[in-house]
Write a protein that holds these residues in place. Sequence first.
Motif, PDB file in Angstrom:
ATOM      1  N   HIS A 199       0.832  -1.205   0.000  1.00  0.00           N
ATOM      2  CA  HIS A 199       0.000   0.000   0.000  1.00  0.00           C
ATOM      3  C   HIS A 199       0.871   1.260   0.000  1.00  0.00           C
ATOM      4  O   HIS A 199       0.908   1.993   0.995  1.00  0.00           O
ATOM      5  CB  HIS A 199      -0.932  -0.007   1.215  1.00  0.00           C
ATOM      6  CG  HIS A 199      -1.809  -1.209   1.281  1.00  0.00           C
ATOM      7  ND1 HIS A 199      -2.946  -1.343   0.526  1.00  0.00           N
ATOM      8  CD2 HIS A 199      -1.692  -2.358   2.000  1.00  0.00           C
ATOM      9  CE1 HIS A 199      -3.517  -2.517   0.778  1.00  0.00           C
ATOM     10  NE2 HIS A 199      -2.768  -3.147   1.660  1.00  0.00           N
ATOM     11  N   TYR A 223      -1.228   4.366   0.910  1.00  0.00           N
ATOM     12  CA  TYR A 223      -1.540   4.521   2.331  1.00  0.00           C
ATOM     13  C   TYR A 223      -0.300   4.951   3.120  1.00  0.00           C
ATOM     14  O   TYR A 223      -0.390   5.802   4.017  1.00  0.00           O
ATOM     15  CB  TYR A 223      -2.087   3.218   2.907  1.00  0.00           C
ATOM     16  CG  TYR A 223      -3.484   2.879   2.461  1.00  0.00           C
ATOM     17  CD1 TYR A 223      -4.275   3.797   1.772  1.00  0.00           C
ATOM     18  CD2 TYR A 223      -4.047   1.636   2.734  1.00  0.00           C
ATOM     19  CE1 TYR A 223      -5.559   3.486   1.365  1.00  0.00           C
ATOM     20  CE2 TYR A 223      -5.345   1.309   2.334  1.00  0.00           C
ATOM     21  CZ  TYR A 223      -6.091   2.238   1.651  1.00  0.00           C
ATOM     22  OH  TYR A 223      -7.365   1.928   1.256  1.00  0.00           O
ATOM     23  N   LEU A 272      -5.372   4.007   8.532  1.00  0.00           N
ATOM     24  CA  LEU A 272      -4.876   3.505   7.254  1.00  0.00           C
ATOM     25  C   LEU A 272      -4.328   2.086   7.372  1.00  0.00           C
ATOM     26  O   LEU A 272      -4.575   1.234   6.518  1.00  0.00           O
ATOM     27  CB  LEU A 272      -3.788   4.432   6.724  1.00  0.00           C
ATOM     28  CG  LEU A 272      -4.245   5.832   6.300  1.00  0.00           C
ATOM     29  CD1 LEU A 272      -3.038   6.740   6.098  1.00  0.00           C
ATOM     30  CD2 LEU A 272      -5.070   5.761   5.018  1.00  0.00           C
ATOM     31  N   GLY A 323      -8.767   1.212   6.412  1.00  0.00           N
ATOM     32  CA  GLY A 323      -7.964   1.278   5.196  1.00  0.00           C
ATOM     33  C   GLY A 323      -7.518  -0.086   4.723  1.00  0.00           C
ATOM     34  O   GLY A 323      -8.251  -0.824   4.049  1.00  0.00           O
TER      35      GLY A 323
END
Length: 261
Positions: A183, A186, A220, A225
């Motif tokens: 990610h 993120y 996140l 997330g």
Amino acid sequence: MPLGGTLAVTAGATLVAFVVTFGIARWRKRYDTVDTLWGPGFALVAVVAAPLGDGSAALRVVTALLTAVWGVRLGVHLHLRNHKLPEDPRYVRMAESAGPNPALKLFVRVYLVQAVVLWFVSLPVQFAMYGDSFGVTAWLGVAVWLVGFGFETIGDDQLRRFKADPDNNGKVLDSGLWRYTRHPNYFGDACVWWGLYLLACSSWVGAATILSPIAMTYTLAKGTGKPLLEKGLQRSRPGYATYVERTSGFFPLPPRRLTPR
């Protein structure tokens, strides 16, 4: 204006923005319209707070500019990504299970909650408007913000181009920044907010807002997330489990070597 007055004004502006967005969502019949507001909502807070603060002019301008650039880019990215797709299934499920008055319940559970979270996370931005000078921590904050903005922007672009290629349908993106973290967007988002927090650290009062970047990072990495996204990917991408085994979940790290089974 005193800090307390600025906090009250930004709280009111945030609430109005979410109420208006809820009205637009009802008109569009898409509750996921709130996703587009998330980034620009922070930009709104920064732009409203900057002229109200009485701190260093350089610190106020840079903080507002960095927040606005990040927020507007994120809002445009999410709108372009979502407007051609069906409504996010999360909001559809919430509406279906909300009972006899789904609009009211989604306003409270989604829009009002996100308004509170946005205002709380933006506290470093608001407190930075009262910092005394643009010192070492501010320069460090700009550097961390640049790293985060780069990860987020490049990661989003790499994913967009990957999805645009029909040959990649059902495949897992494991190149570019996605080779080092599952990610990068993120991770970049979290870095942006730690950078903005460092801008607030030009004063001891600003440094006390540390719970805001912690809350954003937790959301996140552990909250709504990464975990929710990966649940869906595990089901829709056959190779995703192997990708998870060799690739860091958040912080960029060299991929792990997997031993043959």
